[in-house]
Scaffold this motif. Structure first.
Motif, short mmCIF file in Angstrom:
data_model
loop_
_atom_site.label_atom_id
_atom_site.label_comp_id
_atom_site.label_asym_id
_atom_site.label_seq_id
_atom_site.Cartn_x
_atom_site.Cartn_y
_atom_site.Cartn_z
N ALA A 66 42.95 48.10 66.77
CA ALA A 66 42.86 48.55 65.20
C ALA A 66 44.02 49.19 64.39
O ALA A 66 44.64 49.00 63.23
CB ALA A 66 41.72 48.31 64.16
N TYR A 67 44.32 50.24 65.17
CA TYR A 67 44.98 51.21 65.15
C TYR A 67 46.95 50.39 64.70
O TYR A 67 47.42 51.08 64.24
CB TYR A 67 45.27 52.59 65.71
CG TYR A 67 45.97 53.91 65.48
CD1 TYR A 67 46.29 54.16 64.31
CD2 TYR A 67 47.47 53.87 66.44
CE1 TYR A 67 47.49 55.42 64.54
CE2 TYR A 67 48.60 54.47 66.62
CZ TYR A 67 48.78 55.33 65.36
OH TYR A 67 49.51 55.87 65.61
N LEU A 68 46.69 49.98 66.05
CA LEU A 68 48.28 49.64 66.09
C LEU A 68 48.93 48.74 65.49
O LEU A 68 49.33 48.44 64.65
CB LEU A 68 48.07 48.91 67.86
CG LEU A 68 48.38 49.46 68.62
CD1 LEU A 68 48.47 49.46 70.09
CD2 LEU A 68 49.35 51.00 69.11
N GLN A 69 47.23 47.59 64.90
CA GLN A 69 47.52 46.85 64.18
C GLN A 69 47.66 47.08 63.04
O GLN A 69 48.87 46.59 61.84
CB GLN A 69 46.90 45.56 63.71
CG GLN A 69 45.91 44.69 65.27
CD GLN A 69 45.88 43.46 65.28
OE1 GLN A 69 45.68 43.02 63.66
NE2 GLN A 69 45.51 42.47 65.89
N SER A 70 47.76 47.87 62.03
CA SER A 70 47.19 48.99 61.09
C SER A 70 49.46 48.86 60.80
O SER A 70 49.61 49.55 59.70
CB SER A 70 46.42 49.76 60.11
OG SER A 70 46.61 50.82 60.02
N ARG A 71 49.67 49.64 61.94
CA ARG A 71 50.94 50.50 62.26
C ARG A 71 52.20 49.82 61.90
O ARG A 71 53.06 49.37 61.33
CB ARG A 71 51.15 51.49 63.44
CG ARG A 71 50.21 52.36 63.61
CD ARG A 71 51.06 53.51 63.06
NE ARG A 71 51.57 54.33 63.38
CZ ARG A 71 53.17 55.08 62.78
NH1 ARG A 71 52.57 55.39 61.42
NH2 ARG A 71 53.42 55.87 63.52
N TYR A 72 51.60 47.86 62.71
CA TYR A 72 52.25 47.16 61.77
C TYR A 72 52.04 46.79 61.32
O TYR A 72 53.70 46.17 60.55
CB TYR A 72 52.53 46.23 63.51
CG TYR A 72 53.31 44.88 63.22
CD1 TYR A 72 54.26 45.04 63.56
CD2 TYR A 72 52.57 43.68 62.42
CE1 TYR A 72 55.70 43.79 63.68
CE2 TYR A 72 53.66 43.05 62.31
CZ TYR A 72 55.40 42.45 62.85
OH TYR A 72 55.61 41.25 62.55
N TYR A 73 50.86 45.91 60.65
CA TYR A 73 51.22 45.39 59.17
C TYR A 73 51.50 46.34 57.49
O TYR A 73 51.71 46.06 56.88
CB TYR A 73 50.58 44.43 59.30
CG TYR A 73 50.12 42.91 59.73
CD1 TYR A 73 50.66 42.70 59.42
CD2 TYR A 73 48.82 43.31 60.74
CE1 TYR A 73 51.31 41.18 59.80
CE2 TYR A 73 49.17 41.60 61.84
CZ TYR A 73 50.36 40.60 60.93
OH TYR A 73 49.95 39.79 61.37
N ARG A 74 50.93 47.60 58.44
CA ARG A 74 50.97 48.77 57.04
C ARG A 74 51.34 49.87 57.73
O ARG A 74 51.01 50.23 57.39
CB ARG A 74 49.65 48.74 56.27
CG ARG A 74 48.78 47.71 56.11
CD ARG A 74 47.05 48.05 55.07
NE ARG A 74 46.93 46.46 55.09
CZ ARG A 74 46.45 46.61 54.26
NH1 ARG A 74 45.87 47.28 53.33
NH2 ARG A 74 45.31 45.64 54.06
N PRO A 75 52.59 49.70 57.87
CA PRO A 75 54.27 51.03 57.68
C PRO A 75 53.89 52.23 56.77
O PRO A 75 53.98 50.90 55.66
CB PRO A 75 55.37 50.39 58.40
CG PRO A 75 55.44 48.93 57.94
CD PRO A 75 53.62 48.27 58.05
#
Lengths: 332, 332
Positions: free
Chosen positions: B196-205
Motif C-alpha cells: 500500500a505504501y509503494l502504490q501510494s508513493r507511485y499514484y500519490r507522490p
C-alpha cells in the motif's frame, strides 16, 4: 520533463541564445517550469485546447499546418476575451512507433510552423512537455486584458445587435473539399484559388486579436465560433439569459462559398464548426463607434440579428421561421 | 470548447454556485477562457505535463488515482521552483469508443480525485478542454513566486552540498510490484502495508510544496526528480556548469525499500523515475539554517554528496567509483 525530450526541445523549440526572449519571460524552456512577469494591473487570461490526430486534423496533415492550427484556435480564445496573447506552453504527444527520423522531420516542420505563427502574433513558447502516445497537441495560452474590459459571454442585453466578423462556413466547406469523396455540391465551380482559400481558412483560421481588443470598448459580449454559429451564439444567449433572432439572408458568405448552393452555404455558415470568427453583441448606442472602426478598416463585421427576451437562437428567412436540422459540430 | 463537453464540464468540474472561487479567479470554467488576477509583485510560474494511458499509467488504473497523479506531477514542478501553486487547466482526451455510462463514471471518479487533490494543495481548476481520442490528461499549472526567489537549476556552486528530500526509489519499486510478473526480488518480504505504501508513493507522490517555499532562502538550485536522480541531477549540473559527487551509501531508502536487495534498491533510487522528490544544492553557509528547519520538522532532507568542478554525476561506494548501467527512466 523526461530525459528523451530534452534533445528534441532544446534543438527545435528553444530559442537561439541571441534570439532574445521578451523581457516578460524571466526563465523559458529548460527548467522545471517557466517564469514570467505579467504586467501590473492586467488580469491574466488562460485558455487550453487540444488537437488529436484523426479527430481535429487528418493524420497525414502537414506538421507545420497542424502547428498553425493548434496555436490559432488558442489565439482565437484570446480574441474572444478581448485579450492580447503573450505566452504559451506546448504538450506534444508523438507516436512511439515513429522512427527517429520521422519524429525529427515532423518536429522540425511543426516547430517551424509554430514559430512562424507565434512570431506573427507576438507570443512566446515558454515551456512544455513531449511524451509518447497517439499524436496530439495540447496548447495552453496565456494573455492579458484589463480585468474590467474582458469580453465575457454573459453581457448581452435586450435589443443589442448581433454581429459576426468576416465570413462564416468556409472551414466546413474546406473539410468537404479536403475529403473529396464527400463533396457533391457545385464542386466543378471551384478553381485552385478557391481551394487554396478554403484550405487556408481551415488550417490557418485568423484569430481576430485586434478586433477583440477593439471590441473591449464596444461590445457587450463576445465569443469565438468553434462549434458553429448556432451552437456558440446559443451558449452566449444562455450565459446572458436572453434569446437571439438571426436573419439567415444576412449571414456573411465568402465569394468562394457563394459558388456553392446557397442553402448548403447557409447551413455551413450556421452549423459548420472551426470558423474561429467572433460572434458578439453591441448595444445600439455603441453602433456609431463600431461603424467608425469599420470605416477605418479596423474591423470587418456584419449585423445578423438582434437580442430579444426568451431563450435560444431563432432563425428567419424572408420573414418566415427557418429551422435547421443540427445545432452545431460536436467533437463528442 | 465543443458543445458535447459542456454537459460533462458543467456537471463534474464546475464548482457549485455556493462554492466560492478564490477571489483571484475573476471568471472560471464556462467562458472562452478563464480570467485570473495574479498577486502584485509575484512572478508567474507555468508548467505543463501530460499523462498518456498505457505510457504514464496503466489503462485500467482507477480514474481518481490518475487524477491525483496528473495533478501531483505538475504540483511537483511548482515545488521545484519554490512556487506556490494557484490555478490549473485540464485538457482531457477520452476514447470515443467509451459508452456514455463509462465516460460518465470515469469522469465522475476522475473529477472527485482531482478535487480532493486540488483542495489539499489550495489550487483551483479554472478551465480546460475535453475532446475525443486516446485517453490522456494534460494539465497546465500556474503558480506564483517572487521572481528573485525562484529556485532554478542553474544556481549550484562549487562545494555546495547536494541533498534530496525524503526517500528515493519507491515509485520504481511500486511499478515492479504492480507488474507482478516482473518482480522476483525479495517479494516475499513485502507485507500489505509495504504494498500500500509503494502504490501510494507511485499514484500519490507528495509534491514538496512547503519544502520548496522553505528552500527559496536556503538552496542555490533545485529540481524535482521525475526521470531518476542521476538523470535529473545531471540536468542540474549541466545547467549550473558543475559536476556532482554522490555517495551511494547515503541514498535515503524507505523501510519498505530496505526489504529489497540493497543493490536493487540503490539502482531504483539512482535511476528509477517518478519519485517527485526534490534534489537541491545548499551552500555551506546556509546549512545551519537547513538543519534548524529540519529540527523543526519543516523539511526532511539527506546530504548525498557535494558539487565539484567538471561535468556529470560521479557515484562512489565505500570510497571506490561506482558505475551504473543506465542514466534514468526515459519516456521516449
Amino acid at each position: 520533463m523526461s530525459a528523451g525530450e530534452f534533445e528534441l526541445i532544446n534543438h527545435y523549440f528553444k530559442p537561439a541564445p541571441d534570439a532574445l526572449n521578451p523581457a516578460s519571460v524571466l526563465l523559458g524552456i529548460g527548467d522545471d517550469a517557466a517564469l514570467i512577469q505579467p504586467d501590473a494591473g492586467q488580469a491574466l487570461v488562460v485558455a487550453a485546447d487540444t488537437l488529436v490526430s484523426g479527430v481535429h486534423f487528418l493524420a497525414d496533415a502537414p506538421a507545420a499546418e497542424v502547428a498553425q492550427r493548434a496555436l490559432r484556435v488558442n489565439l482565437s480564445d484570446m480574441a474572444a476575451m478581448g485579450a492580447e496573447p503573450r505566452w504559451f506552453t506546448l504538450a506534444l504527444t508523438l507516436p512511439k512507433t515513429w522512427s527517429d527520423e520521422t519524429r525529427r522531420e515532423w518536429v522540425a516542420d511543426f516547430s517551424r510552423g509554430l514559430k512562424d505563427c507565434a512570431d506573427g502574433y507576438a507570443c512566446s513558447l515558454i515551456g512544455g512537455d513531449t511524451t509518447s502516445g497517439p499524436l496530439s497537441i495540447s496548447i495552453q495560452m496565456l494573455g492579458q486584458v484589463p480585468a474590467v474590459k474582458a469580453l465575457r459571454r454573459d453581457g448581452a442585453g435586450l435589443d443589442d445587435f448581433v454581429l459576426v466578423t468576416h465570413t462564416l462556413g468556409d472551414s466546413a466547406a474546406a473539410l468537404a473539399t479536403l475529403d473529396e469523396d464527400s463533396l457533391n455540391v457545385a464542386e466543378a465551380a471551384l478553381d485552385e484559388t478557391d481551394r487554396a482559400y478554403l484550405q487556408s481558412r481551415y488550417y490557418r483560421p485568423e484569430p481576430r486579436i485586434s478586433e477583440g481588443v477593439l471590441l473591449r470598448d464596444i461590445a457587450s459580449s463576445a465569443q469565438d465560433i468553434s462549434d458553429g454559429l448556432l451552437a456558440d451564439l446559443g451558449h452566449l444567449c444562455e450565459a446572458s439569459d436572453v434569446a437571439a433572432e438571426i436573419d439567415i439572408a444576412e449571414l456573411p458568405l465568402s465569394l468562394t462559398l457563394q459558388k456553392f448552393d446557397v442553402g448548403q452555404a447557409q447551413r455551413w455558415a450556421l452549423t459548420g464548426g472551426d470558423d474561429y470568427e467572433l460572434v458578439f453583441t453591441v448595444p445600439e448606442q455603441n453602433m456609431p463607434q463600431l461603424a467608425m472602426a469599420q470605416a477605418q478598416g479596423r474591423i470587418q463585421a456584419t449585423v445578423i440579428g438582434r437580442i430579444v427576451s426568451g431563450a435560444g437562437v431563432h432563425c428567419e428567412l424572408d420573414g418566415a421561421p427557418f429551422s435547421v436540422d443540427t445545432t452545431g459540430y460536436r467533437h463528442f
